[in-house]
Enzyme design. Structure first.
Site, PDB file in Angstrom:
ATOM      1  N   CYS A 113       0.875  -1.168   0.000  1.00 26.01           N
ATOM      2  CA  CYS A 113       0.000   0.000   0.000  1.00 26.01           C
ATOM      3  C   CYS A 113       0.909   1.214   0.000  1.00 26.01           C
ATOM      4  O   CYS A 113       1.444   1.587   1.041  1.00 26.01           O
ATOM      5  CB  CYS A 113      -0.927   0.017   1.213  1.00 26.01           C
ATOM      6  N   CYS A 116      -0.587   4.316   2.121  1.00 28.39           N
ATOM      7  CA  CYS A 116      -1.033   4.262   3.510  1.00 28.39           C
ATOM      8  C   CYS A 116      -0.603   2.926   4.101  1.00 28.39           C
ATOM      9  O   CYS A 116       0.573   2.562   4.050  1.00 28.39           O
ATOM     10  CB  CYS A 116      -2.555   4.455   3.525  1.00 28.39           C
ATOM     11  N   SER A 117      -1.516   2.188   4.655  1.00 28.87           N
ATOM     12  CA  SER A 117      -1.179   0.903   5.265  1.00 28.87           C
ATOM     13  C   SER A 117      -2.322  -0.084   5.053  1.00 28.87           C
ATOM     14  O   SER A 117      -2.561  -0.939   5.891  1.00 28.87           O
ATOM     15  CB  SER A 117      -0.923   1.089   6.756  1.00 28.87           C
ATOM     16  N   CYS A 118      -3.039   0.060   3.940  1.00 29.37           N
ATOM     17  CA  CYS A 118      -4.207  -0.790   3.679  1.00 29.37           C
ATOM     18  C   CYS A 118      -3.770  -2.252   3.576  1.00 29.37           C
ATOM     19  O   CYS A 118      -2.792  -2.568   2.891  1.00 29.37           O
ATOM     20  CB  CYS A 118      -4.900  -0.342   2.406  1.00 29.37           C
TER      21      CYS A 118
END
Lengths: 210, 109
Positions: A113, A116-118
């Site tokens: 990702c 972000c940190s999806c």
């Protein structure tokens, strides 16, 4: 008492209850108590949510992968509609749209990702720290083979590497290739070979007995 | 290296160093931050997009100086104020009261 020992998972505890109270910890306490006092949530909601979070682990994803390895109809369903297939197995994956990616002898998928940190957190638990790091987010789309090599996975040039960039609404699960020599194993034994890293795509499934 | 029109959080392709494989188990306060985000989202007070909007507006310095869940609680708090869940004055008063309880998270929580 300082937390100088390792947790059952073998990772160090982060300084927590015994370290000096930080500004952001103070804010967490205040926000939680205000939301409870105002009737938006209850203390029990918070306990239950943390319990649910703690109960999620890569074992859930491993069960999905092992079933895909042993049930051709399920694998087709999983690759066609990952969200529905996981729900059919009883996994509450929330509102996220899940896409399953099959690794083959010719194609290796890896997930990142960049924004972000999806992460498919409802199926694999919370993401590892490195998944959220600048280094992984930046480099995986530019030099995936080098990144994979740093994880100990060196792929021959004949294998195509596909990098999938997650979004807030869409998460990916890699279905690693089934290891050779596992024909006699049942789904439970196969699931034990499916690592978290193999479902992110920075690793492959373990060999039996490895 | 600069890219026109690219915001700081859009890191894909940027030069960066080696990946650090170390991991830590989440502390109780971090799990609570995560739970507050999930629960307040379920109540319609925020969502993933509003979480990220505040995170991304914090700028690159916050990414380097704050931990993951420090940034999250900052974003959750901003979202709660915007949603009218509580006022900045109520937050300030509550944080002051929390601090008076003791010098550690365990004592103050």
């Amino acid at each position: 008492m300082p937390h100088d020992h390792l947790s059952p998972s073998g990772h160090p505890y982060r300084a927590d209850n015994d370290a000096p109270l930080t500004y952001w910890q103070t804010m967490e306490i205040a926000v939680r108590e205000l939301l409870i006092e105002k009737g938006h949530i209850t203390a029990e909601d918070v306990h239950a949510q943390i319990d649910a979070m703690d109960a999620r682990s890569p074992a859930m994803g491993a069960a999905v992968v092992a079933r895909a390895w042993t049930d051709a109809d399920f694998k087709r369903q999983l690759l066609d509609d990952g969200s529905a297939a996981c729900r059919d197995m009883g996994f509450d994956i929330g509102p996220m749209h899940l896409i399953a990616l099959e690794n083959t002898a010719d194609i290796h998928n890896v997930v990142v990702c960049t924004l972000c940190s999806c992460y498919p957190r409802n199926l694999l638990g919370l993401p590892p720290d490195w998944y959220k790091s600048r280094e992984y987010r930046s480099r995986t789309v530019r030099e995936p083979r080098k990144v994979l090599a740093e994880f100990g996975l060196t792929l021959p040039d004949t294998v195509t590497v596909r990098v999938h960039d997650s979004t807030a609404d869409m998460r990916y699960l890699v279905v690693p290739a089934r290891p050779a020599g596992t024909e006699g194993l049942d789904a439970d034994a196969l699931a034990a070979l499916v690592t978290r890293d193999s479902m992110i795509g920075v690793g492959i499934a373990k060999q039996p007995g490895a | 290296m600069e890219y026109f029109g690219k915001r700081w959080h859009d890191m894909g392709g940027d030069p960066a160093g080696d990946i650090n494989p170390d991991q830590h188990d989440f502390a109780l306060w971090e799990k609570r931050v995560d739970a507050l985000m999930v629960l307040s989202s379920a109540k319609g007070l925020m969502n993933t997009d509003s979480l990220r909007r505040v995170l991304e507006d914090m700028g690159p310095d916050a990414y380097e100086t704050m931990s993951y869940y420090e940034r999250w609680i900052a974003s959750v708090t901003q979202n709660m104020v915007e949603a009218g869940a509580f006022s900045p004055e109520e937050l300030a008063a509550k944080m002051e009261a929390v601090k008076q309880r003791g010098g550690t998270y365990g004592a103050a929580t």
